[in-house]
Design an enzyme around this catalytic site. Structure first.
Site, short mmCIF file in Angstrom:
data_model
loop_
_atom_site.label_atom_id
_atom_site.label_comp_id
_atom_site.label_asym_id
_atom_site.label_seq_id
_atom_site.Cartn_x
_atom_site.Cartn_y
_atom_site.Cartn_z
CG ASP A 66 -0.17 -0.07 2.52
OD1 ASP A 66 0.87 -0.75 2.57
OD2 ASP A 66 -0.60 0.55 3.51
NE ARG B 73 0.58 4.05 6.42
CZ ARG B 73 -0.39 4.65 5.75
NH1 ARG B 73 -0.34 5.95 5.53
NH2 ARG B 73 -1.40 3.95 5.27
CG ASP B 74 4.02 2.07 11.65
OD1 ASP B 74 3.36 2.77 10.84
OD2 ASP B 74 3.74 1.99 12.86
CD GLU B 75 -0.69 0.44 6.45
OE1 GLU B 75 -1.76 0.01 6.01
OE2 GLU B 75 -0.55 1.61 6.87
CG ASP C 288 -4.74 -0.40 -1.03
OD1 ASP C 288 -5.58 -0.96 -0.31
OD2 ASP C 288 -4.21 0.68 -0.74
CD1 TRP D 253 -8.66 -4.21 1.57
CD2 TRP D 253 -10.64 -3.32 1.07
NE1 TRP D 253 -8.53 -2.83 1.60
CE2 TRP D 253 -9.73 -2.27 1.30
CE3 TRP D 253 -11.96 -2.99 0.73
CZ2 TRP D 253 -10.08 -0.92 1.21
CZ3 TRP D 253 -12.32 -1.65 0.64
CH2 TRP D 253 -11.40 -0.64 0.88
CD GLU E 284 -3.10 6.50 3.11
OE1 GLU E 284 -3.64 5.51 3.65
OE2 GLU E 284 -2.11 7.08 3.59
CG HIS F 217 -1.46 4.83 -0.51
ND1 HIS F 217 -0.90 4.53 0.70
CD2 HIS F 217 -2.59 4.10 -0.57
CE1 HIS F 217 -1.65 3.67 1.34
NE2 HIS F 217 -2.70 3.38 0.59
#
Length: 885
Positions: A462, A466-468, A475, A528, A739, A760
């Site tokens: 995605d 960042r912490d992802e 997506d 999703w 995003e 994103h």
């Protein structure tokens, strides 16, 4: 010769080694300067370890067929670690046979798990002073005294690995073995190391970091998701000229140590102390007496699979655009492009001096370095100099999403030449180009491509900063069609979809992210989880790949049955958790979820996925299932209309997304669709020609408008420059897709800190519309993979010219149009062994001539034509065409 066989591929790859596909498929392209070229027959010959094909292992004979992609190998069973050379020739519609193609090859890896002889090894003992976050270094020496004919190294790791032989890094692949659902599927890589061996003492060395396997991952500071210990598995097969073989494996005789990489994490970066370097540790003469012994651990080899997708590599290099001194006194490199990868630097300084590099995407409105949107991710390099001359460094097992780099502790003056930004992503072939007369639309296309580069790093993430950095299913599937124009994504998404199948729940539910690393309950939102069905279907449409449908069929079915078993009504989906129209602009204050009812969205996707499953069942000749799911789809439509439309056929939800989904997925009675399309247009116009859609509605909105006669409105939406619009971010300096529509607000402040990625790709799904509607390049469903091409460009006033191309499995498709002072010029390219339907709207056949002034109805390559209601439809064979209107 009038035509030639070129671009041979085996399982989408040129000369792959290490395949474990027992029945690989072969594809090729035909080149010709003539029009109307169609293959009528082919012949494939395969030989074992014989480049000259003097002894043929399998000969297909002359096969009467126009198929030139995904031809199944039908010869004798293949053998592990064996190379197969092959060539192809074809007959076309002039009955002449081509010359044989150049000889290509594929080479098998292990076809049986029992062939793995090595053991998983890890560090056994370290002093108490050892940093527990340090990366492992493992090594072994070995000797032989024969002439080598060939050597192959097969390697994998629990963690990420780099491997070296006699002081040289093997290959240029990064982040191996990649990220899969490790406990179910773990890739190994195959390397040709023939030229790296010495006819004396040799040394093999491997460096291992935490990576996705046991490092910090996802939101709750999770660690050790897949396991507690880093480990290496490798097996080196050396075949000598006399036919004998030596095998070097990972076992208890290896040695282990730690070195300068004190910490390396996907989110947080790397700490490197150059004073701890072990110079020459991968060389055979290195003295390793102070190294510790290794420990053999018990871990399954049954999960091992050969590399499935294209490797991750350094794809390009960028020099920084400038050095900035911010208002708060920070020294910041501006790369000039938001990207994913790392910085390589050269430095001179005293021993023990520490340099810190921190990475970020944007500056704040005062022009200072901004890291708020990184959340817990540190994205930081700490480098300690060893001193004594120039040093060079780049990270090992971490990557960064950034445009700006803040530098602290740099010794001496800054020189831009000391820094190089290395762009890293999966090495998928670039297949699409789109440029036009509007520079901002061109920048939009570039932003889409750069977001795809940055988020296609082994899995479709995605965001990369960042912490992802997770494989969010929603997506990925909404962007998949755009992605497959820009790059060849067949292998990339095939691997990911296999992980989706592996991580699918026993009841058919689909996790929100693949690979699944969130909580057990984080699964099965509509739009999703529908990636389980829409993903394989999209690959089939783009590449004509029926095998992906066969592989994923049970997964697709399980997802539909999961939905069917929810709630009390099997024809509506009105239970469970759903993201809804995520980040829709019509959301309530302080909510991420748009105003469109979630049960409407859920039932809409339920209907669409069920329709696709019925189509797949028919294609695969599962006739009973086909009837079953056609009936289910019919019943879902009835219930959708009863639940979400009024007596006069209007929708009960007065949102753009509700109208978009109902029209995109053909959920309404045919007679009601024009009225609902009018209502959608009015909703957009009433909003001053701006969208309010989120992740669910945005990918489809322009397609729906163009399809129902509002192409002019779709253009106006895309060409809007103020918020909310695709071009708003470009006015704010964006070089990737955001995003949020207002990630940076008009006053320069930020939308938020907690969820505000500036890289994103989801809203970049509009790229599909640029290719399919503006340039008009599309494929038919009946002959997918661009075997039969549809070309139907739209000529709205906002653009004066468009140039687009797509490198299909058959060759280059090109669609270009240019407005002239008195008319228009259209240039097309249709690859050999395909045909095209070209629809030119609002044009009389009497107005069209070829460039050479010939009348269009007399031109070579024209198979048929029709003039109806102001549109001309041309059926064309392959070739290059240039029309003047």
């Amino acid at each position: 010769m009038d035509y030639k066989v070129e671009s041979l591929r085996c399982e989408y790859r040129k000369n792959p080694i290490g395949l474990d596909v027992k029945r690989p498929r072969i594809s090729w392209k035909i080149s010709s300067n003539y029009r109307g070229v169609v293959q009528v027959a082919y012949q494939i010959q395969v030989a074992v370890n014989d480049r000259n094909l003097s002894s043929v292992f399998w000969d297909s004979g002359k096969v009467e067929s126009d198929q030139s992609v995904h031809i199944l190998y039908k010869g004798p069973d293949l053998s592990s670690r064996t190379r197969y050379y092959y060539r192809v020739r074809v007959w076309c519609n002039d009955s002449k046979v081509s010359e044989w193609s150049d000889v290509n090859f594929w080479e098998m890896g292990f076809l049986d798990k029992s062939e793995w002889l090595g053991s998983w090894i890890t560090g056994e003992f370290f002093p108490k002073s050892t940093n527990i976050d340090s990366c492992l270094m493992l090594r072994k020496t070995f000797t032989f005294n024969k002439k080598v004919r060939k050597a192959r190294l097969y390697a994998s790791a629990l963690g990420l690995y780099e491997i070296h032989l006699n002081g040289q890094r093997i290959g240029d692949w990064l982040f191996t073995p990649g990220w899969t659902s490790y406990n179910k599927r773990l890739q190994y890589q195959t390397y040709d190391v023939t030229e790296l061996l010495n006819n004396e003492v040799n040394a093999i060395g491997a460096h291992i970091g935490n990576g996705w396997y046991k490092g910090n991952l996802a939101f709750q500071d999770q660690r050790n998701i897949y396991g507690q210990e880093l480990a290496l598995l490798c097996q080196l097969h050396i075949i000598f000229e006399d036919g004998t073989e030596d095998i070097v494996v990972t076992d208890e005789h290896w040695k282990v140590a730690t070195g300068p990489v004190l910490m390396s994490e996907i989110y947080h970066g790397e700490t490197y102390d150059a004073r701890l370097e072990r110079e020459g540790w991968t060389q055979s003469d290195y003295l390793d007496t102070d190294w510790a012994g290794v420990k053999v651990i018990d871990h399954s080899k049954d999960v091992l699979i050969a590399q499935e997708n294209m490797p991750t590599r350094v794809i390009e290099e960028l020099k920084p655009a400038s050095i900035i001194r911010t208002p708060s006194g920070e020294t910041v490199l501006d790369i000039g492009q938001n990207m994913v990868g790392w910085i390589h630097f050269k430095v001179n300084g005293v021993r023990g001096k520490k340099i810190t590099l921190q990475h970020a995407e944007v500056l704040d409105k005062e022009g200072n370095f901004y890291v708020g949107n990184l959340r817990a991710a540190k994205q930081t390099i700490n480098y300690v100099l060893k001193g004594g001359g120039e040093e060079e460094y780049e990270p090992y097992f971490s990557f960064y999403g950034f445009r700006y780099v803040k530098i602290e502790g740099w010794p001496g003056e800054f020189d831009l030449n000391d820094f190089t930004a290395k762009v890293i992503h999966s090495d998928n072939q670039i297949t699409g180009t789109f440029v036009c007369s509007d520079h901002m639309i061109n920048q939009l296309q570039q932003n889409i491509v750069w977001s795809q580069k940055g988020n296609f790093l082994d899995v479709p993430t995605d965001c990369p900063q960042r912490d992802e950095r997770l494989g969010w299913t929603g997506d990925a599937h909404v962007f998949m069609r755009t992605a497959s124009f820009n790059m060849n994504t067949a292998l990339f998404f095939t691997k990911w979809l296999r992980d989706l199948k592996a991580d699918q729940l026993p009841n058919g539910g689909v996790p929100h992210v693949i690979p699944h690393v969130l909580r057990d309950e984080d699964h099965s939102s509509s739009a999703w989880g529908d990636a389980a069905v829409i993903g394989p279907w999209t690959l089939y449409v783009c590449y004509g790949d029926k095998r992906i449908l066969e592989e994923q069929y049970e997964s697709m079915k399980d997802w539909i049955e999961y939905i069917r078993n929810q709630g009390e009504n099997e024809y509506l989906w009105n239970t469970g958790f759903h993201f809804g129209d995520w980040l829709g602009l019509d959301a309530k204050e302080d909510s991420y979820e748009g105003a469109t009812p979630k049960d409407l969205i859920a039932t809409a996707f339920y209907a669409y996925s069920t329709h696709l499953l019925g189509e797949v069942a028919r294609l695969l000749n599962y006739n009973g299932d086909a009837e079953k799911y056609v009936l289910l789809h019919h019943n879902i439509l009835d219930h959708f209309r009863n639940e979400f439309t009024t007596s006069n056929g209007s929708l009960i939800a007065n949102t753009q997304t509700a109208h978009v989904l109902a029209l995109m997925f053909d959920l309404l009675q045919i007679e009601d669709r024009p009225k609902v399309a009018d209502a959608l247009a009015n909703l957009i116009i009433e909003n001053n020609i701006h969208l309010t859609t989120g992740f669910v509605g945005t990918p489809y909105i322009c397609h729906v408008l163009s399809r129902f006669g509002y192409s002019d409105l779709a253009y106006k939406l895309v060409f809007q420059k103020d918020y909310p619009s695709w071009l708003y971010s470009i006015n704010k300096g964006a070089t990737t897709i955001w995003e949020h529509w207002d990630g940076i607000k008009e006053d320069g402040s930020f939308w938020s800190d907690d969820m505000n990625s500036f890289n994103h790709y989801a809203y970049g799904a509009v790229g599909d519309w640029l290719y399919r509607s503006v340039a008009g390049i599309d494929t038919t469903i009946s002959q997918p993979g661009y075997k039969h091409i549809n070309i139907s460009p739209s000529f709205e006033k906002e653009l004066s010219w468009v140039k687009a191309s797509y490198e299909s499995m058959y060759g280059t498709i090109r669609s270009e149009w240019k407005k002239l002072s008195k008319g228009m010029e259209i240039s097309l390219a249709i690859p050999p062994n395909t045909k095209a339907t070209v629809i030119l709207k609002g044009i009389s056949n009497r107005e069209i001539i070829e460039r050479d002034d010939s009348v269009i109805i007399d031109m070579e390559g024209l198979l048929d034509w029709n003039f109806d209601e102001g549109n001309i439809t041309l059926q064309l064979g392959s070739g290059e065409y240039n029309f003047i209107i």
